[in-house]
Enzyme design. Structure first.
Site, mmCIF file in Angstrom:
data_model
loop_
_atom_site.group_PDB
_atom_site.id
_atom_site.type_symbol
_atom_site.label_atom_id
_atom_site.label_comp_id
_atom_site.label_asym_id
_atom_site.label_seq_id
_atom_site.Cartn_x
_atom_site.Cartn_y
_atom_site.Cartn_z
ATOM 1 N N MET A 27 -10.048 76.048 61.897
ATOM 2 C CA MET A 27 -10.315 75.388 60.476
ATOM 3 C C MET A 27 -11.984 75.390 60.409
ATOM 4 S SD MET A 27 -7.705 72.254 60.032
ATOM 5 C CE MET A 27 -8.561 71.041 60.909
ATOM 6 N N GLY A 33 -15.477 75.118 71.991
ATOM 7 C CA GLY A 33 -14.078 75.031 72.354
ATOM 8 C C GLY A 33 -13.582 76.357 71.663
ATOM 9 N N HIS A 34 -13.954 76.365 70.484
ATOM 10 C CA HIS A 34 -13.387 77.555 69.719
ATOM 11 C C HIS A 34 -13.650 78.959 70.336
ATOM 12 C CE1 HIS A 34 -13.651 74.493 66.215
ATOM 13 N NE2 HIS A 34 -12.417 74.758 66.222
ATOM 14 N N GLN A 145 -5.570 73.419 74.622
ATOM 15 C CA GLN A 145 -4.821 72.310 75.106
ATOM 16 C C GLN A 145 -5.385 71.082 74.388
ATOM 17 O OE1 GLN A 145 -2.008 72.172 77.053
ATOM 18 N NE2 GLN A 145 -2.456 69.850 76.997
ATOM 19 N N LYS A 146 -6.444 70.905 74.048
ATOM 20 C CA LYS A 146 -7.311 70.067 73.275
ATOM 21 C C LYS A 146 -6.256 69.267 72.308
ATOM 22 C CE LYS A 146 -10.162 67.333 70.790
ATOM 23 N NZ LYS A 146 -9.578 67.136 69.567
ATOM 24 N N ASP A 147 -5.516 70.138 71.729
ATOM 25 C CA ASP A 147 -4.305 69.462 70.706
ATOM 26 C C ASP A 147 -2.863 69.922 71.404
ATOM 27 O OD1 ASP A 147 -5.941 68.888 68.056
ATOM 28 O OD2 ASP A 147 -6.890 70.897 68.799
ATOM 29 N N VAL A 173 -12.582 72.277 76.300
ATOM 30 C CA VAL A 173 -13.926 72.227 76.614
ATOM 31 C C VAL A 173 -14.618 71.261 76.515
ATOM 32 C CG1 VAL A 173 -16.130 73.506 76.063
ATOM 33 C CG2 VAL A 173 -14.030 74.785 76.063
ATOM 34 N N SER A 183 -14.606 69.447 65.980
ATOM 35 C CA SER A 183 -15.389 69.479 64.750
ATOM 36 C C SER A 183 -15.704 68.195 64.290
ATOM 37 C CB SER A 183 -14.748 70.278 63.838
ATOM 38 O OG SER A 183 -14.281 71.666 64.262
ATOM 39 N N ARG A 184 -14.954 67.018 64.590
ATOM 40 C CA ARG A 184 -14.864 65.741 64.100
ATOM 41 C C ARG A 184 -15.807 64.843 64.711
ATOM 42 N NH1 ARG A 184 -8.937 66.604 62.944
ATOM 43 N NH2 ARG A 184 -8.829 66.365 60.647
HETATM 44 P P1 AMP Z 1 -9.285 73.522 64.741
HETATM 45 O O1 AMP Z 1 -10.458 74.311 64.328
HETATM 46 O O2 AMP Z 1 -9.839 72.093 65.071
HETATM 47 O O3 AMP Z 1 -8.149 73.443 64.048
HETATM 48 O O4 AMP Z 1 -9.243 74.089 66.177
HETATM 49 C C1 AMP Z 1 -8.611 75.517 66.354
HETATM 50 C C2 AMP Z 1 -8.177 75.876 67.846
HETATM 51 O O5 AMP Z 1 -9.562 75.512 68.640
HETATM 52 C C3 AMP Z 1 -7.208 75.100 68.103
HETATM 53 O O6 AMP Z 1 -6.164 75.709 69.067
HETATM 54 C C4 AMP Z 1 -7.767 73.775 68.944
HETATM 55 O O7 AMP Z 1 -6.651 73.477 69.777
HETATM 56 C C5 AMP Z 1 -8.771 74.616 69.706
HETATM 57 N N1 AMP Z 1 -9.851 73.686 70.196
HETATM 58 C C6 AMP Z 1 -10.408 72.665 69.389
HETATM 59 N N2 AMP Z 1 -11.388 71.983 70.267
HETATM 60 C C7 AMP Z 1 -11.235 72.596 71.415
HETATM 61 C C8 AMP Z 1 -11.787 72.401 72.606
HETATM 62 N N3 AMP Z 1 -12.846 71.158 72.837
HETATM 63 N N4 AMP Z 1 -11.569 73.004 73.874
HETATM 64 C C9 AMP Z 1 -10.513 74.054 73.816
HETATM 65 N N5 AMP Z 1 -10.050 74.397 72.430
HETATM 66 C C10 AMP Z 1 -10.199 73.563 71.361
#
Ligand code: AMP
Length: 276
Positions: A27, A33-34, A145-147, A173, A183-184
């Site tokens: 997003m 992490g990304h 795995q965060k989600d 991460v 991001s939040r």
């Molecule tokens: P998002 O942009 O928040 O929808 O996240 C996109 C992808 O990045 C999803 O698969 C999340 O699980 C992953 N993600 C977000 N934060 C982390 C993190 N801290 N470590 C690893 N993967 C992450």
């Protein structure tokens, strides 16, 4: 790196690429992490694609869709530096044109935890990921795995609907003090940022109990709860010690357990988990 907001362009680019293709859905408002997902995809696939789409369907009324951080130029620079081949940045009107009415519901896995706090959230996630898989046709798709519940829901969807894709799960991460990158986290002020370490501290304290031999899942949940309650800025939404595959709350921990929680701190709603 090729960038498009158009589905036909994306399909055309994709058709010209031979060999394994790895997809990283995001997003945006990208962080390390990304980047870890993209680097893993880069190491394992001949071509790498990413999507940046703040998906309105996975936000409930009163949630942070309008305020979700958007950071497109730095995001594109990061993706380019990591060697991404193609980025799709769809607009909501092309993802969900007038008349759109089809959705995917992963019934049982999408119901508890995040699903209970955020009704309709996983319907939005599963639907948009199905569309991304249909458009990119990746061999592998990378998720964090965060989600943790998202991973369980998407693995089930891929299996149930026969998507020819391997779901690759990458480790969470964290900041040096344990806070999972998100991001939040940008919503947190200095005091709240300090308080936000409570999520990981709570999980680690339950993990330590487990390592000392505790197998009563309620004791693990109580351990997490008591650490969260010791932090005045944190408001607990749920605490869970569940079977990682069914997400059913455990009474006794067998060979594995997903410890997870959601906490509200200031304007941010934060989630974290560890898999034992
Ligand atoms: P998002 O942009 O928040 O929808 O996240 C996109 C992808 O990045 C999803 O698969 C999340 O699980 C992953 N993600 C977000 N934060 C982390 C993190 N801290 N470590 C690893 N993967 C992450």
């Amino acid at each position: 790196m090729r960038i498009t907001d158009n589905i036909s362009d994306l399909r055309e680019m994709r058709q010209s690429m031979e060999g394994t293709f790895g997809l990283v859905p995001t997003m945006g408002a990208l962080h390390a992490g990304h980047a870890s997902l993209v680097s893993r995809a880069r190491a394992e696939c001949r071509h790498v694609g990413a999507s940046i789409f703040v998906n309105p369907m996975q936000f409930g009324p009163g949630e942070d869709y309008a305020n979700y951080p958007r950071n497109i130029e730095p995001d594109l620079s990061l993706l380019e530096s990591l060697g991404v081949d193609v980025v799709w940045i769809p607009v909501a009107e092309s993802m969900y044109p007038p008349g759109f009415q089809t959705s995917i519901s992963v019934e049982e896995l999408g119901a508890p935890l995040e699903g209970k706090c955020r009704p309709g959230h996983f319907r939005g996630v599963a639907t948009v990921v199905a569309k991304l898989l249909n458009c990119f046709k990746p061999d592998r798709a990378y998720f964090g795995q965060k989600d943790g519940q998202q991973v369980a829901v998407l693995k089930r969807m891929v299996q149930d609907l026969n998507f020819p894709v391997e779901v690759v799960v990458c480790p969470t991460v964290r900041e040096p003090d344990g806070l999972a990158l998100s991001s939040r986290n940008a919503y947190l002020n200095i005091a709240e940022r300090k308080a936000a370490t409570v999520l990981y501290r709570a999980l680690v304290s339950a993990k330590e109990k487990y390592e000392q031999g505790e197998r009563n899942a309620e004791v693990l949940r109580t351990t997490i709860r008591s650490v969260v309650r010791s932090e005045p800025l944190a408001y607990e939404q749920y605490v869970s010690a569940a079977d990682p595959e069914t997400l059913c709350e455990l009474q006794t921990v067998g060979k594995s357990v997903l410890l997870s929680l959601a906490v509200r701190i200031g304007k941010a709603r934060l989630i974290d988990n560890i898999l034992i």
